[in-house]
Design a protein around this motif. Structure first.
Motif, PDB file in Angstrom:
ATOM      1  N   VAL A  15     -23.349  16.872 -32.732  1.00  0.00           N
ATOM      2  CA  VAL A  15     -22.622  17.731 -31.787  1.00  0.00           C
ATOM      3  C   VAL A  15     -22.196  19.041 -32.456  1.00  0.00           C
ATOM      4  O   VAL A  15     -21.599  19.041 -33.538  1.00  0.00           O
ATOM      5  N   SER A  16     -22.490  20.151 -31.786  1.00  0.00           N
ATOM      6  CA  SER A  16     -22.037  21.479 -32.197  1.00  0.00           C
ATOM      7  C   SER A  16     -21.353  22.135 -31.007  1.00  0.00           C
ATOM      8  O   SER A  16     -21.785  21.981 -29.859  1.00  0.00           O
ATOM      9  N   ALA A  17     -20.273  22.887 -31.275  1.00  0.00           N
ATOM     10  CA  ALA A  17     -19.540  23.561 -30.205  1.00  0.00           C
ATOM     11  C   ALA A  17     -18.720  24.682 -30.819  1.00  0.00           C
ATOM     12  O   ALA A  17     -18.523  24.736 -32.043  1.00  0.00           O
ATOM     13  N   GLY A  18     -18.227  25.573 -29.973  1.00  0.00           N
ATOM     14  CA  GLY A  18     -17.430  26.664 -30.508  1.00  0.00           C
ATOM     15  C   GLY A  18     -16.790  27.493 -29.426  1.00  0.00           C
ATOM     16  O   GLY A  18     -16.763  27.129 -28.246  1.00  0.00           O
ATOM     17  N   TYR A  19     -16.278  28.647 -29.838  1.00  0.00           N
ATOM     18  CA  TYR A  19     -15.566  29.564 -28.955  1.00  0.00           C
ATOM     19  C   TYR A  19     -16.265  30.926 -29.027  1.00  0.00           C
ATOM     20  O   TYR A  19     -16.480  31.452 -30.118  1.00  0.00           O
ATOM     21  N   GLY A  20     -16.581  31.491 -27.850  1.00  0.00           N
ATOM     22  CA  GLY A  20     -17.297  32.753 -27.860  1.00  0.00           C
ATOM     23  C   GLY A  20     -18.650  32.588 -28.540  1.00  0.00           C
ATOM     24  O   GLY A  20     -19.407  31.668 -28.259  1.00  0.00           O
ATOM     25  N   GLN A  21     -18.930  33.471 -29.459  1.00  0.00           N
ATOM     26  CA  GLN A  21     -20.208  33.413 -30.179  1.00  0.00           C
ATOM     27  C   GLN A  21     -20.133  32.575 -31.457  1.00  0.00           C
ATOM     28  O   GLN A  21     -21.150  32.329 -32.096  1.00  0.00           O
ATOM     29  N   ALA A  22     -18.922  32.160 -31.822  1.00  0.00           N
ATOM     30  CA  ALA A  22     -18.746  31.468 -33.107  1.00  0.00           C
ATOM     31  C   ALA A  22     -18.797  29.952 -32.943  1.00  0.00           C
ATOM     32  O   ALA A  22     -18.174  29.395 -32.030  1.00  0.00           O
ATOM     33  N   LEU A  23     -19.525  29.285 -33.827  1.00  0.00           N
ATOM     34  CA  LEU A  23     -19.519  27.821 -33.880  1.00  0.00           C
ATOM     35  C   LEU A  23     -18.298  27.360 -34.658  1.00  0.00           C
ATOM     36  O   LEU A  23     -18.021  27.841 -35.756  1.00  0.00           O
ATOM     37  N   MET A  56     -14.552  15.692 -24.666  1.00  0.00           N
ATOM     38  CA  MET A  56     -13.952  15.595 -23.334  1.00  0.00           C
ATOM     39  C   MET A  56     -14.579  16.559 -22.342  1.00  0.00           C
ATOM     40  O   MET A  56     -14.320  16.482 -21.147  1.00  0.00           O
ATOM     41  N   GLY A  57     -15.423  17.471 -22.810  1.00  0.00           N
ATOM     42  CA  GLY A  57     -16.070  18.415 -21.910  1.00  0.00           C
ATOM     43  C   GLY A  57     -15.283  19.679 -21.678  1.00  0.00           C
ATOM     44  O   GLY A  57     -15.598  20.465 -20.766  1.00  0.00           O
ATOM     45  N   MET A  58     -14.263  19.908 -22.497  1.00  0.00           N
ATOM     46  CA  MET A  58     -13.462  21.118 -22.358  1.00  0.00           C
ATOM     47  C   MET A  58     -14.112  22.305 -23.052  1.00  0.00           C
ATOM     48  O   MET A  58     -13.694  23.450 -22.863  1.00  0.00           O
ATOM     49  N   LEU A  59     -15.109  22.033 -23.875  1.00  0.00           N
ATOM     50  CA  LEU A  59     -15.932  23.057 -24.504  1.00  0.00           C
ATOM     51  C   LEU A  59     -17.398  22.692 -24.289  1.00  0.00           C
ATOM     52  O   LEU A  59     -17.770  21.526 -24.464  1.00  0.00           O
ATOM     53  N   PRO A  60     -18.238  23.638 -23.914  1.00  0.00           N
ATOM     54  CA  PRO A  60     -19.660  23.329 -23.765  1.00  0.00           C
ATOM     55  C   PRO A  60     -20.307  23.097 -25.128  1.00  0.00           C
ATOM     56  O   PRO A  60     -19.947  23.744 -26.113  1.00  0.00           O
ATOM     57  N   LEU A  61     -21.225  22.161 -25.168  1.00  0.00           N
ATOM     58  CA  LEU A  61     -21.948  21.895 -26.407  1.00  0.00           C
ATOM     59  C   LEU A  61     -22.961  23.002 -26.679  1.00  0.00           C
ATOM     60  O   LEU A  61     -23.592  23.524 -25.772  1.00  0.00           O
TER      61      LEU A  61
END
Length: 240
Positions: A15-23, A56-61
């Motif tokens: 699993v990888s996720a992040g905010y904006g363009q940053a992982l 939890m799905g609060m951030l897209p993978l």
């Protein structure tokens, strides 16, 4: 899916996720089985809370997948993941301060088979400090009582897997001990728990396995007993 991931419980597969363009997290692979507590440890900003939000799905993978009991839930919205059996207690609790304790509990209710679900009476037995406060507004509770209420409200949804984000933060030692007893009881009930914490004393009391995250990547996995004996790992990844 990786062949070594469980089909019983929660599984994160690369699993990888992040905010904006940053992982913020990269290639996290981790499992939690029923009746098991896994502690996700690390310093502030390591990626612990981000991992829970991704589950939890609060951030897209940005990569990988999340599975519950072998079914991929990566594309499902938050409410559908709750319906799949995942309960989430965020670090900021998010209780309804203008509602009573009893009303907060009712707001989390999700019925399942008769006789197996959590009820207010069962929860007042589990959290005895909440029983005399059932008709008080949640905003009048102490910080420890609010934390217990947040957990109790989540249990009203009858999850099979719990995500707990820093549950002991800011609590008095006597409340932390009470919380540890609750976590052990839930474990005996067969719930799987993914516990994000910095309080290693608390996690040592309740967790079976530890996973350490640093700069968004998993750096260590092992039993809590192994971690307790590994001074080098604790100093490298957990010392402040």
């Amino acid at each position: 899916m990786s062949t070594n991931l469980t089909r019983n419980g929660l599984a994160l597969d690369a699993v990888s996720a992040g905010y904006g363009q940053a992982l913020a997290i990269r290639d996290i692979t981790l499992t939690v089985t029923p009746g098991e507590v896994v502690a996700l440890l690390g310093r502030n900003g390591a990626g612990k809370s981000t991992t829970l939000k991704a589950v939890m799905g609060m951030l897209p993978l940005r990569g990988g997948q999340v599975l519950m009991d072998g079914d991929e839930i990566s594309g499902r919205p938050v409410h559908a993941r709750a319906g799949a059996g995942i309960g989430y207690v965020p670090e900021d609790r998010r209780i309804f301060t203008g509602l009573t304790v009893a009303e907060n509990l009712e707001s989390g209710r999700r019925p399942i088979e008769a006789g197996r679900d959590w009820t207010p009476d069962r929860l007042f037995d589990l959290f005895p400090n909440l029983a005399p406060a059932r008709d008080r507004h949640a905003g009048q509770l102490s910080g420890g009582e609010q934390q217990m209420l947040a957990l109790a409200r989540t249990l009203m949804g009858n999850p099979r897997m719990l995500l707990l984000d820093e549950p002991s933060e800011g609590l008095a030692p006597v409340i932390v001990d009470a919380l540890a007893r609750v976590v052990k009881t839930l474990k005996q009930e067969g719930l799987g728990i993914l516990l994000c914490e910095q309080n290693t004393s608390f996690t040592t009391k309740v967790a079976d396995r530890a996973a350490i995250i640093e700069s968004g990547s998993l750096q260590y996995e092992g039993s809590m007993g192994q971690l307790a004996l590994d001074d080098a790992v604790r100093k490298r990844y957990l010392a402040v």
